[in-house]
Scaffold this motif. Structure first.
Motif, PDB file in Angstrom:
ATOM      1  N   HIS A   1       0.844  -1.181   0.000  1.00 52.41           N
ATOM      2  CA  HIS A   1       0.000   0.000   0.000  1.00 52.41           C
ATOM      3  C   HIS A   1       0.888   1.243   0.000  1.00 52.41           C
ATOM      4  CE1 HIS A   1       0.570   0.842   4.303  1.00 52.41           C
ATOM      5  NE2 HIS A   1       0.018  -0.314   4.656  1.00 52.41           N
ATOM      6  N   GLY A   2       0.285   2.384  -0.386  1.00 50.25           N
ATOM      7  CA  GLY A   2       1.067   3.599  -0.555  1.00 50.25           C
ATOM      8  C   GLY A   2       1.787   4.040   0.694  1.00 50.25           C
TER       9      GLY A   2
ATOM     10  N   THR B   1      -0.378   6.200  -6.984  1.00 48.97           N
ATOM     11  CA  THR B   1       0.382   5.468  -5.964  1.00 48.97           C
ATOM     12  C   THR B   1       1.735   5.017  -6.492  1.00 48.97           C
ATOM     13  OG1 THR B   1      -1.712   4.698  -5.028  1.00 48.97           O
ATOM     14  CG2 THR B   1       0.281   3.523  -4.367  1.00 48.97           C
ATOM     15  N   GLU B   2       1.767   4.566  -7.750  1.00 50.24           N
ATOM     16  CA  GLU B   2       3.014   4.046  -8.302  1.00 50.24           C
ATOM     17  C   GLU B   2       4.073   5.133  -8.498  1.00 50.24           C
ATOM     18  OE1 GLU B   2       0.064   4.571 -11.765  1.00 50.24           O
ATOM     19  OE2 GLU B   2       0.044   3.822  -9.680  1.00 50.24           O
TER      20      GLU B   2
ATOM     21  N   LEU C   1       4.783   7.401  -6.139  1.00 55.22           N
ATOM     22  CA  LEU C   1       5.266   7.848  -4.836  1.00 55.22           C
ATOM     23  C   LEU C   1       6.793   7.876  -4.743  1.00 55.22           C
ATOM     24  CD1 LEU C   1       2.683   6.216  -2.400  1.00 55.22           C
ATOM     25  CD2 LEU C   1       3.285   8.652  -2.461  1.00 55.22           C
TER      26      LEU C   1
ATOM     27  N   ILE D   1      -4.746   7.479  -2.317  1.00 55.03           N
ATOM     28  CA  ILE D   1      -3.452   7.142  -2.926  1.00 55.03           C
ATOM     29  C   ILE D   1      -2.593   6.378  -1.925  1.00 55.03           C
ATOM     30  CG2 ILE D   1      -1.356   8.113  -3.950  1.00 55.03           C
ATOM     31  CD1 ILE D   1      -3.936   8.294  -5.662  1.00 55.03           C
ATOM     32  N   LEU D   2      -2.660   6.767  -0.657  1.00 49.62           N
ATOM     33  CA  LEU D   2      -1.880   6.067   0.372  1.00 49.62           C
ATOM     34  C   LEU D   2      -2.429   4.672   0.661  1.00 49.62           C
ATOM     35  CD1 LEU D   2      -1.124   8.850   3.027  1.00 49.62           C
ATOM     36  CD2 LEU D   2       0.493   7.769   1.450  1.00 49.62           C
TER      37      LEU D   2
ATOM     38  N   ARG E   1      -2.825  -0.003  -3.447  1.00 50.23           N
ATOM     39  CA  ARG E   1      -1.634  -0.852  -3.516  1.00 50.23           C
ATOM     40  C   ARG E   1      -1.015  -0.767  -4.910  1.00 50.23           C
ATOM     41  NH1 ARG E   1      -1.795  -4.104   1.050  1.00 50.23           N
ATOM     42  NH2 ARG E   1      -0.187  -5.515   0.236  1.00 50.23           N
TER      43      ARG E   1
END
Length: 552
Positions: free
Chosen positions: A7-8, A136-137, A139, A166-167, A170
């Motif tokens: 997860h983010g 998310t990807e 981050l 976003i956090l 996954r």
């Protein structure tokens, strides 16, 4: 979804670990629960604070102490706006800092959702970079850029807003390695150029300041000053750039600076500025040195090329970290130059004369308390303060130890000293840490006593209680003599308040009682607060109330 997807919040924390982050400061919020989950067993210490302003100031002080970006987590809306005072400190103090803000679900953006704020717009004037992560990807990319931005050129604060969706989402994404170390950015020919100009001067003055210092830099500056016989002064609230007991130290270019140092700044024919911006306080509001006609040679060393020539045109400007230049200067033998011994000796003598306490009204003489404490503190003591008239006494009479001997906000922010002291004690638990705070200054962040108690930050706070906002009262007396309005304060019983937090508390009403009270406080084995009861007319370390009213 890949079995390796995280997860983010976990991706974020893994990136912090990759960057070498050991400690973060926070006030929790439901908007970044996934990040809190990532911190759970990460090995990164999470110091949970009582107010976002205090948390951000702690992170800023941590960065000053370590040279690495401070990290703070706050929630959306009022959490982020509360933290903005610490962002302003980091901006004006050139401190690397990263503020992570939990944000609303980005699918609800522009609906004025609960606690929605446009952080790009809000923080743009006071941060180096403000952004929001929408995938998310990405981050790792954003976090890597944040650490680069915070440290590059003139260091400063970065704000990253993190939508809660976003956090919590996954993604299977690789981590990025930490910021690559930068090799020293100056060469021998550049140092030759510095020395060629410097050694032609009849009356040179070294001005040290700026951010991201180290004990090695302080020692290197002392060695350089000794080898060349140069007088060294510090800029406002950067007193620990060199041990103030060094025989070449000339004082600090601060608010209410020594008039003899101000004259020496004007008389100098060459300034070697190391790391400082050479701003309005150091130049007496640009009156001691006129940017249009400085009347002296200026060698300016600053990490940001955009700073060189922005206000003062340098005769030689090097875009380089001061610590790198100092390390090279310290290794050089002094070439032929004029005899500077008399100039340097006189500068230090003027400084020593300025240290002699000038008596102020009241049974507790703040000037004597600070002077005596300064002479007896251990070699590794760290002093912190915020803003207020009490700080003028501290800056005049304290002989700061070499870095990290003093932490204070060049931005002039009240409430800073206490959170900074907590951060200093957490980073250096073996060192005595003493915070000086005015009654107005301390009441802005005193709720962090709970934080100090929770994490065992056994600092000593000296509260200078004169029952007023002293700086404003002083200016009021200059402009509207005798018409005191809007500056008086009611104060709690600080000793009793400290005890309510589980700390040690004392009240001092006579100068002679301070030494014993301070000894008890340092031996208490818990945070301690000593309240000094001051005369409200003791507004300045150098002027009586009558002189202030007369505009002298």
């Amino acid at each position: 979804m890949s079995m390796t997807a995280r997860h983010g919040g976990q991706i974020l924390v893994d990136q912090l670990k990759a960057q070498g982050v050991r400690r973060v400061f926070s006030v929790p919020g439901e908007s970044f629960l996934a990040a809190l989950d990532g911190l759970y067993d990460s090995g990164i210490e999470n110091i949970v604070c009582r107010h976002e302003g205090g948390a951000c100031m702690m992170a800023e002080a941590h960065a000053k102490l370590t040279g690495q970006p401070g990290v703070v987590f706050v929630t959306r809306g009022p959490g982020a706006t509360n933290a903005s005072c610490g962002i302003h400190v980091a901006k004006q103090d050139s401190t690397p800092l990263i503020l992570f803000v939990g944000q609303i679900d980005n699918r609800h953006r522009d609906r004025e959702a609960f606690q929605e704020v446009d952080y790009r717009a809000f923080f743009k004037p006071i941060a180096k970079w403000a952004a929001e992560v929408d995938h998310t990807e990405r981050l790792p990319e954003y976090i890597s850029r944040a650490f680069h931005q915070a440290r590059a050129g003139r260091p400063g604060p970065v704000v990253l807003a993190l939508p809660e969706n976003i956090l919590s989402a996954r993604a299977d994404v690789p981590d990025l390695p930490p910021v690559a170390p930068m090799p020293p950015s100056v060469c021998s020919e550049q140092i030759d150029a510095v020395l060629e100009i410097l050694c032609k001067a009849e009356r040179p003055l070294v001005i040290a300041g700026g951010s991201v210092w180290s004990s090695e830099a302080a020692q290197g500056l002392a060695e350089f000053a000794t080898t060349f016989g140069l007088p060294v002064c510090a800029t406002f609230r950067r007193m620990d750039r060199i041990d103030n007991r060094h025989p070449n130290y000339a004082g600090d270019l601060a608010v209410g600076m020594n008039p003899k140092l101000a004259q020496r700044l004007q008389d100098a024919d060459c300034l070697l500025v190391l790391g400082a911006r050479l701003g309005d306080i150091a130049t007496g509001g640009y009156e001691l040195i006129d940017p249009a006609a400085p009347g002296k040679t200026i060698i300016h060393i600053h990490p940001d090329p955009d700073e060189l020539g922005r206000v003062f045109r340098p005769d030689l400007g090097l875009a380089a970290p001061a610590v790198d230049v100092i390390a090279r200067l310290a290794r050089r033998a002094a070439p032929a130059h004029p005899d500077w011994a008399e100039w340097t000796t006189a500068a230090h003598a003027d400084y020593l004369d300025w240290l002699r306490p000038r008596e102020t009204p009241g049974a507790v003489k703040l000037e004597q308390v600070i002077h005596d404490l300064s002479e007896t503190l251990p070699e590794n003591a760290i002093i912190t303060n915020g803003a207020g008239n009490y700080a003028a006494f501290l800056h005049r009479y304290l002989r700061a130890r070499a870095f990290p001997g003093h932490l204070a906000p060049t931005s002039g922010s009240m409430g800073y000293g206490f959170p900074a002291a907590i951060a200093a004690k957490l980073e250096h638990p073996d060192r005595p840490v003493i915070c000086f705070a005015g009654d107005g200054c301390f009441q802005m962040t005193l709720n962090e006593l709970s934080t100090a108690r929770q994490y065992g930050a056994n600092i000593v706070v000296v509260v200078c209680n004169n029952g007023q906002y002293g700086t404003i009262r002083m200016h009021q007396e200059k402009t509207y003599p005798g018409r005191v309005s809007g500056t008086q304060m009611f104060n709690p019983d600080y000793a009793a308040l400290a005890r309510a937090y589980g700390a040690h508390g004392e009240r001092v009403e006579a100068t002679g009682d301070f030494a014993a009270a301070f000894a008890r406080a340092t031996e208490a084995g818990r945070p301690a607060v000593i309240e000094l009861v001051l005369d409200p007319d003791a507004l300045s370390p150098g002027k009586t109330l009558q002189e202030i009213r007369a505009g002298q």
